[in-house]
Enzyme design. Structure first.
Site, PDB file in Angstrom:
ATOM      1  N   ASP A  67       0.385  -0.969  -0.182  1.00  0.00           N
ATOM      2  CA  ASP A  67       0.549   0.118  -0.113  1.00  0.00           C
ATOM      3  C   ASP A  67       0.605   1.541   0.578  1.00  0.00           C
ATOM      4  OD1 ASP A  67       0.705  -0.211   2.491  1.00  0.00           O
ATOM      5  OD2 ASP A  67      -1.038  -0.748   3.199  1.00  0.00           O
ATOM      6  N   ASN A 136      -6.714  -2.982  14.714  1.00  0.00           N
ATOM      7  CA  ASN A 136      -7.765  -2.714  14.069  1.00  0.00           C
ATOM      8  C   ASN A 136      -8.202  -3.914  13.234  1.00  0.00           C
ATOM      9  OD1 ASN A 136      -7.443  -1.617  11.814  1.00  0.00           O
ATOM     10  ND2 ASN A 136      -8.477  -0.484  11.962  1.00  0.00           N
ATOM     11  N   HIS A 138      -6.436  -4.575  10.277  1.00  0.00           N
ATOM     12  CA  HIS A 138      -6.678  -3.891   9.051  1.00  0.00           C
ATOM     13  C   HIS A 138      -5.539  -5.085   8.701  1.00  0.00           C
ATOM     14  CE1 HIS A 138      -4.240  -0.431   9.380  1.00  0.00           C
ATOM     15  NE2 HIS A 138      -3.714  -1.025   9.918  1.00  0.00           N
ATOM     16  N   GLU A 143      -9.759  -2.014   5.988  1.00  0.00           N
ATOM     17  CA  GLU A 143     -10.357  -1.558   7.014  1.00  0.00           C
ATOM     18  C   GLU A 143     -10.830  -2.152   7.427  1.00  0.00           C
ATOM     19  OE1 GLU A 143      -7.859   0.024   8.996  1.00  0.00           O
ATOM     20  OE2 GLU A 143      -7.348   2.192   7.843  1.00  0.00           O
TER      21      GLU A 143
HETATM   22  P1  PGA Z   1       2.556  -0.693  12.805  1.00  0.00           P
HETATM   23  O1  PGA Z   1       1.554  -0.843  11.649  1.00  0.00           O
HETATM   24  O2  PGA Z   1       3.669  -2.294  12.118  1.00  0.00           O
HETATM   25  O3  PGA Z   1       3.361   0.303  12.800  1.00  0.00           O
HETATM   26  O4  PGA Z   1       2.731  -1.620  14.073  1.00  0.00           O
HETATM   27  C1  PGA Z   1       1.406  -1.963  10.851  1.00  0.00           C
HETATM   28  C2  PGA Z   1      -0.514  -1.916  10.129  1.00  0.00           C
HETATM   29  O5  PGA Z   1      -1.262  -0.855  11.074  1.00  0.00           O
HETATM   30  O6  PGA Z   1      -0.727  -2.692   9.286  1.00  0.00           O
END
Ligand code: PGA
Length: 241
Positions: A67, A136, A138, A143
């Site tokens: 992404d 959350n 995702h 999301e």
């Molecule tokens: P993070 O993000 O590794 O910074 O915790 C993971 C994500 O949001 O997929």
């Protein structure tokens, strides 16, 4: 899903880097699916170390990132292209022309998404996809929603994700509100998926993901439908399971 629980972040990263390296050794023209965020940084450091020691070779590797924010320019230090250059590509012998990150400057994002999906297919699919998980649940920027997209698409960020990512920006207002992201089917095209999680703030997401219920409310829960997923998470992230 196979689950490996590690003592801490360092052990999670070491195991993940070892697994990716073992897969890379099996195939010269390897296609590596990459994620951004804090979680995979230790794994990338492990891969850099192995490359420097000559244990793995990126010269024929192609990479595909999950992404990118939209809109954002690649020279913005919060763009995922910038992150990947800094955290991995600049330190290994990969040809940057073989690294694909969604284009946060695409004039026609829908057309771009179709091209990105076609690129993944043209590469013969992803061999190993590294994933993080949002607080959350995702994956990428898929999301929690009533409906999820199958393929690469432009999407809005939820408030939860905007807040979680605000730590990297001067203020919450500066966090882009949209992103280009691979969809669930794009992720599922990967032959093998490694999902990494560390820390107590991921415990609820890991609990939901592993609870034997599938819901678009926790996009990561769909991963149990894929035939080859390994979850590598530390004790803190596993603490509610
Ligand atoms: P993070 O993000 O590794 O910074 O915790 C993971 C994500 O949001 O997929």
């Amino acid at each position: 899903m196979k689950v490996i629980v590690t003592k801490n972040y360092e052990e999670m990263s070491r195991i993940a880097a070892d697994m990716v390296a073992e897969e890379m050794k099996k195939k010269e023209e390897f296609v590596l699916g990459l994620a951004t965020g804090d979680t995979p940084v230790g794994t990338y450091n492990g891969l850099i170390e192995k490359c420097k020691k000559g244990e793995i070779d990126f010269s024929k590797v192609h990479s595909v990132n999950l992404d990118e924010y939209y809109p954002i320019t690649p020279d913005n230090d919060q763009s995922y292209r910038y992150f990947m250059n800094e955290k991995l590509f600049n330190h290994v012998n990969i040809d940057k022309a073989n690294t694909f990150v969604p284009d946060g400057t695409a004039k026609d994002p829908d057309a771009f998404c179709k091209e990105y999906e076609a690129k993944i297919d043209e590469l013969g699919g992803i061999d190993v996809q590294i994933l993080g998980i949002g607080r959350n649940g995702h994956i990428g920027f898929n999301e929690p929603e009533a409906e999820l997209y199958a393929y690469t698409h432009l999407t809005g960020l939820t408030q939860n994700t905007i807040e979680a990512n605000a730590r990297f920006f001067a203020s919450e207002d500066e966090v882009p509100k949209q992103a280009l992201t691979m969809g669930i089917k794009s992720v599922f095209k990967a032959r093998r998926i490694l999902i990494l999680a560390s820390g107590a703030n991921k415990a609820e997401a890991i609990q939901k993901m592993l609870k034997d219920r599938i819901s678009t409310d926790c996009p990561a829960s769909l991963l149990c439908l894929h035939p080859d997923v390994t979850v590598i998470c530390d004790e803190a992230a596993y603490s509610l399971v």
